[in-house]
Design an enzyme around this catalytic site. Structure first.
Site, PDB file in Angstrom:
ATOM      1  CG  HIS A 140      -5.701  -2.471   0.275  1.00 54.76           C
ATOM      2  ND1 HIS A 140      -4.809  -2.413  -0.767  1.00 54.76           N
ATOM      3  CD2 HIS A 140      -5.254  -1.579   1.196  1.00 54.76           C
ATOM      4  CE1 HIS A 140      -3.878  -1.522  -0.490  1.00 54.76           C
ATOM      5  NE2 HIS A 140      -4.119  -1.001   0.705  1.00 54.76           N
ATOM      6  CD  GLU A 142      -5.554  -4.391  -3.914  1.00 57.18           C
ATOM      7  OE1 GLU A 142      -5.777  -3.862  -2.801  1.00 57.18           O
ATOM      8  OE2 GLU A 142      -4.473  -4.937  -4.200  1.00 57.18           O
ATOM      9  CB  SER A 149      -0.966  -0.039   1.191  1.00 59.42           C
ATOM     10  OG  SER A 149      -1.998   0.901   1.033  1.00 59.42           O
TER      11      SER A 149
END
Length: 537
Positions: A444, A343, A221
């Site tokens: 995610h 995601e 990320s």
């Protein structure tokens, strides 16, 4: 605040990965090493055959006059300094419930790193991984259990996690700060912290058995975005030799802000806190500055979280990362990069409305205007099931998958080194307490424990033999890449470097059934690239 940044915050809010600390069995004489600022003693983890050094300072505390300055050298110490516990995490709001810290509180005095290395590795030349945490550049810490370096260290890798400044402390930009900089640069202090840590690794990692000529940088990320940033910056050239990016890049819709926009944000913040000068700002308590960033927890923010992020400052980024990668001026090193199957999630597109084809069309018309029909071709929604699938794909692309693809695409075009492209699709299993069933896809950040071998550090989920098999495969790919620049190894499904085939690109699906596919998603990303050319963090 930009739409792209809001998307990051919105998706991160839904991630839940509560974890507990991993216990360490420390026995015998503590290991000692000498670094350029003095002698350190760590922990001998006899059960795992590792030496662990936690809370090592790599830069001076950024306090007082050093607040919003590039990181400065550590003052040498006399005697042996204990490195047996995690240092404080950097100043941050309590935004994300999945982050469980083992750090010693929170402080501006936070520029520390942690090292896991095989015991008795002095004089060896082991490969090195330097890993940057995620958290939207707003939160995170190298002490989180999911980033624990022990499992990779047991595979013969010296593993390092790094703390870097966040939010207003890491990314405030002001004309006054630019005027006092010899490079006329402002902001990006968190990225400069990472750069300082990489310099520290070059000077000192040999003392831990690491080879400074075999350094891989990795992250997830915002940590993955940081990896792409370090690859782009001329300040970090030669400090890394391979790179791993898990969901994120400072490209595409997540490109850094223009300097002028960041300075406007900084001046507005300065007015909001009642400061009339840099001296006023530096005299304010860290708690007051943090409070001014926002008093609420993430759950109370709804769809947006205001925050500070990277900008094109003219020094760390002499120009945009897009321009740097297009020109082939980035680090020419092997890259392992990819994203996850979920995601984002379709529900984020609809608010309180049901995911019907009519509502879906209305969403696309609002977002894409006259190009809504083209969007419907790429993300079709003729039935509710199709709307849910396409909506999830679109939400994930707009959040972070598109930016990740853009990094892969440009590095493959100009990077002069192999690129290994993955798609992680293993959803997490049911929770142990029965409060939730298995995830339908890989959310995610859901790959972190699998990739770093840390399933056992997360007691929230009832890990199955399939999960453990996937983790064994994924961690082996990561370890092989760190060691050789190639993820392949004995007993693993073959993973080819990405290359054109049958109108698409070779890509490795990592999950319950790991295999190679031909990925045809480029048309979606090219559409988003055309539609959002001016988007930024």
């Amino acid at each position: 605040m930009s739409t792209a940044f809001a998307r990051i915050s919105r998706v991160l809010l839904g991630v839940t990965l509560a974890m507990s600390a991993v216990s360490v069995m420390a026995t015998g004489t503590p290991p000692e090493v000498h670094v350029d600022s003095g002698q350190l003693s760590g922990i001998r983890n006899a059960r795992m055959g590792l030496d662990e050094f936690k809370g090592i300072p790599y830069a001076a505390p950024p306090l007082g006059a050093l607040r919003w300055k590039p990181p400065q050298p550590v003052a040498p110490w006399i005697g042996v300094r204990k490195a047996d516990r995690f240092a404080p995490r950097c100043m941050q709001r309590p935004l994300f419930s999945d982050m469980v810290f083992r750090s010693n509180g929170m402080s501006e005095d936070c520029l520390y790193l942690n090292v896991w290395t095989p015991a008795h590795s002095e004089g060896k030349k082991l490969p090195v991984l330097v890993y940057f945490y995620g958290g939207g550049f707003l939160t995170g810490d190298g002490s989180e259990s999911r980033y624990d370096g022990a499992s990779l260290a047991r595979r013969g890798i010296v593993t390092v996690t790094v703390n870097y400044r966040l939010d207003v402390f890491g990314f405030l930009a002001l004309p006054a700060l630019a005027r006092e900089s010899p490079y006329h640069a402002t902001g990006n202090y968190g990225l400069l912290d990472q750069n300082a840590a990489l310099h520290w690794v070059q000077r000192n990692i040999a003392a831990f058995g690491g080879d400074p000529s075999r350094v891989t940088i990795g992250g997830e990320s915002a940590g993955s975005m940081s990896v792409s940033a370090q690859m782009a910056s001329p300040l970090s050239k030669g400090l890394m030799h391979q790179a791993i990016g898990e969901s994120g890049a400072v490209l595409g819709n997540l490109k850094p802000r223009p300097l002028a926009l960041s300075e406007q944000q900084g001046e507005a913040f300065m007015r909001d806190v009642g400061a009339h000068s840099l001296a006023d700002l530096r005299a304010m308590s860290a708690d007051k500055l943090l409070k001014a960033c926002g008093d609420k927890s993430a759950a109370a923010f709804g769809s947006t979280i205001d925050g500070f992020g990277p900008n094109i400052d003219g020094w760390f980024f002499p120009r945009s990362p897009e321009a740097i990668f297009k020109a082939g001026e980035q680090a020419h090193i092997p890259l392992l990069v990819g994203s996850n199957s979920q995601e984002g999630y379709y529900a984020s597109l609809f608010g309180d409305k049901p995911p019907t084809p009519a509502n879906y069309r209305a969403v696309l018309e609002k977002q894409f205007g006259s190009q809504a029909n083209e969007a419907l071709k790429l993300y079709p929604g003729q039935t509710e099931a199709q709307v849910k699938a396409s909506g999830t794909a679109l939400a994930g692309d707009q959040f972070i998958a598109f930016a990740t693809w853009r990094w892969m695409h440009l590095q493959r075009q100009t990077g002069e080194a192999p690129v290994y492209y993955y798609y992680f699709d293993k959803g997490r299993p049911a929770k142990r307490d029965g409060s939730a069933g298995p995830d339908p896809g890989a959310v995610h950040s859901g790959e972190i424990e699998y990739a770093l071998g840390n399933l056992d550090g997360n007691h929230v989920y009832a890990w199955t033999p399939v999960d453990r098999r996937v983790s064994t495969t994924m961690e082996a790919y990561w370890a092989n890449f760190i060691k050789t620049g190639n993820p392949n190894g004995k007993g693993l499904p073959h993973w080819p470097a990405t290359a054109p085939k049958d109108g698409g690109l070779l890509r490795q699906v990592i999950g319950a059934h790991t295999h190679t596919i031909v990925d045809h998603k480029a048309a979606r990303y090219e559409f988003l690239q055309h539609f959002e050319p001016d988007a930024h963090l």
